[in-house]
Design a protein around this motif. Structure first.
Motif, PDB file in Angstrom:
ATOM      1  N   ILE A 213     -12.441 -53.859   8.538  1.00 32.31           N
ATOM      2  CA  ILE A 213     -12.032 -52.457   8.426  1.00 32.31           C
ATOM      3  C   ILE A 213     -12.300 -51.952   7.017  1.00 32.31           C
ATOM      4  O   ILE A 213     -11.937 -52.598   6.027  1.00 32.31           O
ATOM      5  N   VAL A 214     -12.941 -50.787   6.927  1.00 30.48           N
ATOM      6  CA  VAL A 214     -13.060 -50.032   5.685  1.00 30.48           C
ATOM      7  C   VAL A 214     -12.333 -48.717   5.915  1.00 30.48           C
ATOM      8  O   VAL A 214     -12.652 -47.983   6.866  1.00 30.48           O
ATOM      9  N   GLY A 215     -11.332 -48.410   5.092  1.00 30.90           N
ATOM     10  CA  GLY A 215     -10.512 -47.225   5.329  1.00 30.90           C
ATOM     11  C   GLY A 215     -10.396 -46.329   4.120  1.00 30.90           C
ATOM     12  O   GLY A 215     -10.788 -46.687   3.000  1.00 30.90           O
ATOM     13  N   PHE A 216      -9.832 -45.145   4.373  1.00 31.96           N
ATOM     14  CA  PHE A 216      -9.522 -44.199   3.296  1.00 31.96           C
ATOM     15  C   PHE A 216      -8.232 -43.482   3.650  1.00 31.96           C
ATOM     16  O   PHE A 216      -7.992 -43.118   4.809  1.00 31.96           O
ATOM     17  N   TYR A 217      -7.399 -43.217   2.604  1.00 33.55           N
ATOM     18  CA  TYR A 217      -6.085 -42.607   2.823  1.00 33.55           C
ATOM     19  C   TYR A 217      -5.726 -41.725   1.637  1.00 33.55           C
ATOM     20  O   TYR A 217      -5.681 -42.187   0.493  1.00 33.55           O
ATOM     21  N   ASN A 218      -5.479 -40.441   1.902  1.00 35.76           N
ATOM     22  CA  ASN A 218      -4.902 -39.543   0.906  1.00 35.76           C
ATOM     23  C   ASN A 218      -3.388 -39.712   0.981  1.00 35.76           C
ATOM     24  O   ASN A 218      -2.772 -39.452   2.016  1.00 35.76           O
ATOM     25  N   LEU A 219      -2.764 -40.122  -0.129  1.00 37.67           N
ATOM     26  CA  LEU A 219      -1.371 -40.556  -0.121  1.00 37.67           C
ATOM     27  C   LEU A 219      -0.356 -39.431  -0.317  1.00 37.67           C
ATOM     28  O   LEU A 219       0.839 -39.696  -0.310  1.00 37.67           O
TER      29      LEU A 219
END
Length: 320
Positions: free
Chosen positions: A10-16
């Motif tokens: 898995i490669v992910g991105f998240y704006n926190l």
């Protein structure tokens, strides 16, 4: 470096959504995020948000047999301390994660970072790429740097870019050029890489504050052999964020065409999606199904973020 437990990663991105620690930092506009600030940002609220983020990243990783993301881009975080604290959460302690982070010149004090799993990714080089935007009077309009990391993912060299492009706060026509400048910054740097390396593997992730069909994103993918799997996720009924009742897919992960090929010792794109699990959603009307936020204005809700994470699943083709 170990061999993956599975052929999928898995490669992910998240704006926190504003992960600040409760300490008032000198020279940063973080006064609201202190115990005495308008948001009454106490250590208890801070720790709750850290737990939420850790749980989210851990649950996202469970979608692959590796059971955690091997790469996870993050946006809207204050400093190294919040990343250190995040990795101390129970859900993150055993995941073997580390991070790369640089302080950006953004006046709000929010930065980007890359989490990576030490068993599957080995950094070789990293640096911040300034996005140079100027106002009509010649003064600089400070925004987030792009975090660039070159490294080996299961032995395959990849170039990772974590982005948080200028917002639309001042209106669409007025800010379009700023995001095109960010795209040009990326393209210019990619030119330098391509002068030294044939067909580089690119993983370009971030909150672009523009959707897949926007001028800035179309300019980026139109100038290079890039594939944006998030184009197929656009829908009036679903997205990574919701503003005034309208869904958007501003959070995206864009890949070089090299990830569309199958060769031993490489990774191939398998699928992309928005991680909008039920626990990340508002449960009550009129906001049911939308991201369960930490704040709405100054009102504390105690949720996760105003964005859902996005991810791509890559298949690793072993040399054996």
């Amino acid at each position: 470096m170990t061999t993956p437990a599975s052929d999928s990663v898995i490669v992910g991105f998240y704006n926190l959504e504003n992960l600040f620690d409760p300490t008032d930092a000198h020279g940063v506009l973080d006064d609201d995020f202190t115990p005495v600030g308008q948001k009454h940002w106490t250590p208890k609220r801070y720790e709750k948000k850290l737990r939420h983020i850790g749980q989210t990243i851990s649950r996202l990783g469970s979608l692959s047999a590796v059971e955690y993301p091997v790469l996870m881009g993050l946006a809207e975080l204050e400093n190294d301390k919040v990343l250190d604290d995040l990795l101390e959460m129970e859900s993150m302690k055993k995941n073997g994660m580390d991070f790369i982070h640089y302080d950006s010149p953004d006046e709000r004090g929010i930065d980007n970072a890359l989490l990576y799993h030490r068993d599957f990714f080995e950094p070789e080089h990293c640096e911040p790429l300034p996005v140079l935007i100027y106002n009509e009077d010649g003064s600089r309009d400070y925004t987030r740097d792009i975090t660039y990391v070159r490294g080996n993912l299961n032995g395959e060299r990849v170039h990772v870019f974590v982005n948080h492009w200028p917002s639309r706060r001042d209106g669409m026509p007025e800010t379009d050029s700023k995001r095109i400048t960010a795209a040009e910054t990326l393209l210019s740097f990619m030119e330098t890489l391509e002068a030294e390396e044939e067909n580089p593997n690119y993983l370009i992730m971030g909150d672009f504050n523009d959707g897949p069909d926007s001028k800035s994103i179309q300019h980026l993918v139109g100038e290079k052999p890039l594939y944006n799997p998030m184009e197929t996720l656009q829908s009036p009924d679903r997205g990574s964020a919701n503003y005034r009742g309208e869904w958007s897919v501003f959070d995206q992960i864009i890949l070089s065409h090299s990830f569309l090929k199958t060769r031993p010792g490489t990774h191939t794109f398998d699928e992309a999606d928005i991680f909008d699990a039920h626990f990340l959603q508002e449960w009550k009307q009129p906001y049911k199904g939308k991201p369960f936020r930490t704040f709405v204005g100054q009102k504390y809700l105690g949720g996760y973020s105003d964005h859902f994470p996005v991810y791509v699943l890559l298949r690793y083709h072993n040399l054996l």
